[in-house]
Design a protein around this motif. Structure first.
Motif, PDB file in Angstrom:
ATOM      1  N   UNK A  68       0.808  -1.225   0.000  1.00 23.71           N
ATOM      2  CA  UNK A  68       0.000   0.000   0.000  1.00 23.71           C
ATOM      3  C   UNK A  68       0.837   1.268   0.000  1.00 23.71           C
ATOM      4  N   UNK A  69       2.135   1.160   0.272  1.00 27.38           N
ATOM      5  CA  UNK A  69       3.009   2.332   0.266  1.00 27.38           C
ATOM      6  C   UNK A  69       4.453   1.882   0.128  1.00 27.38           C
ATOM      7  N   UNK A  70       5.283   2.773  -0.400  1.00 28.99           N
ATOM      8  CA  UNK A  70       6.726   2.508  -0.434  1.00 28.99           C
ATOM      9  C   UNK A  70       7.463   3.819  -0.210  1.00 28.99           C
ATOM     10  N   UNK A  71       8.631   3.706   0.400  1.00 29.25           N
ATOM     11  CA  UNK A  71       9.428   4.883   0.712  1.00 29.25           C
ATOM     12  C   UNK A  71      10.517   4.520   1.696  1.00 29.25           C
ATOM     13  N   UNK A  72      10.937   5.501   2.489  1.00 32.20           N
ATOM     14  CA  UNK A  72      11.997   5.195   3.444  1.00 32.20           C
ATOM     15  C   UNK A  72      11.436   4.376   4.611  1.00 32.20           C
ATOM     16  N   UNK A  73      12.334   3.708   5.289  1.00 36.53           N
ATOM     17  CA  UNK A  73      11.928   2.757   6.334  1.00 36.53           C
ATOM     18  C   UNK A  73      11.120   3.413   7.446  1.00 36.53           C
ATOM     19  N   UNK A  74      11.530   4.602   7.870  1.00 34.07           N
ATOM     20  CA  UNK A  74      10.834   5.270   8.969  1.00 34.07           C
ATOM     21  C   UNK A  74       9.376   5.565   8.606  1.00 34.07           C
TER      22      UNK A  74
END
Length: 97
Positions: A68-74
């Motif tokens: 449902x989402x992707x990006x940086x780990x935090x």
């Protein structure tokens, strides 16, 4: 360049590429939450349009999971905590390259 310098350069390059690989929030199917509720969560939390929220909900329902989402780990860990707050099962995983 000597072999040791080449090996060091190759290692550094692999580390930089690995650091650039995004993380993903994955929502998993469960026997508790209604499909309408999952759609509601996707719309209200992520701000997805109805069609996208319904498509992702159906992916969770039929395939057992949806990214449902992707990006940086935090960011992804924040999303997972939010999904848990809504009562949905979610995890963070490194995107496959």
């Amino acid at each position: 360049m000597t072999p040791s310098t080449l090996e060091q350069h190759d290692t550094e390059l692999r580390e930089r590429v690995a650091a650039d690989v995004p993380w993903q929030t994955i929502v998993w199917d469960d026997p508790v939450n209604l499909m309408t509720y999952v759609t509601y969560v996707f719309r209200s939390y992520f701000g997805f349009p109805r069609k996208k929220a319904e498509r992702l909900m159906m992916q969770v329902h039929t395939e057992g999971r949806a990214i449902v989402a992707s990006g940086n780990r935090e960011q992804m860990e924040h999303h997972v905590q939010a999904m848990h707050g809504y009562g949905l099962q979610a995890t963070v995983a490194r995107a496959e390259t």
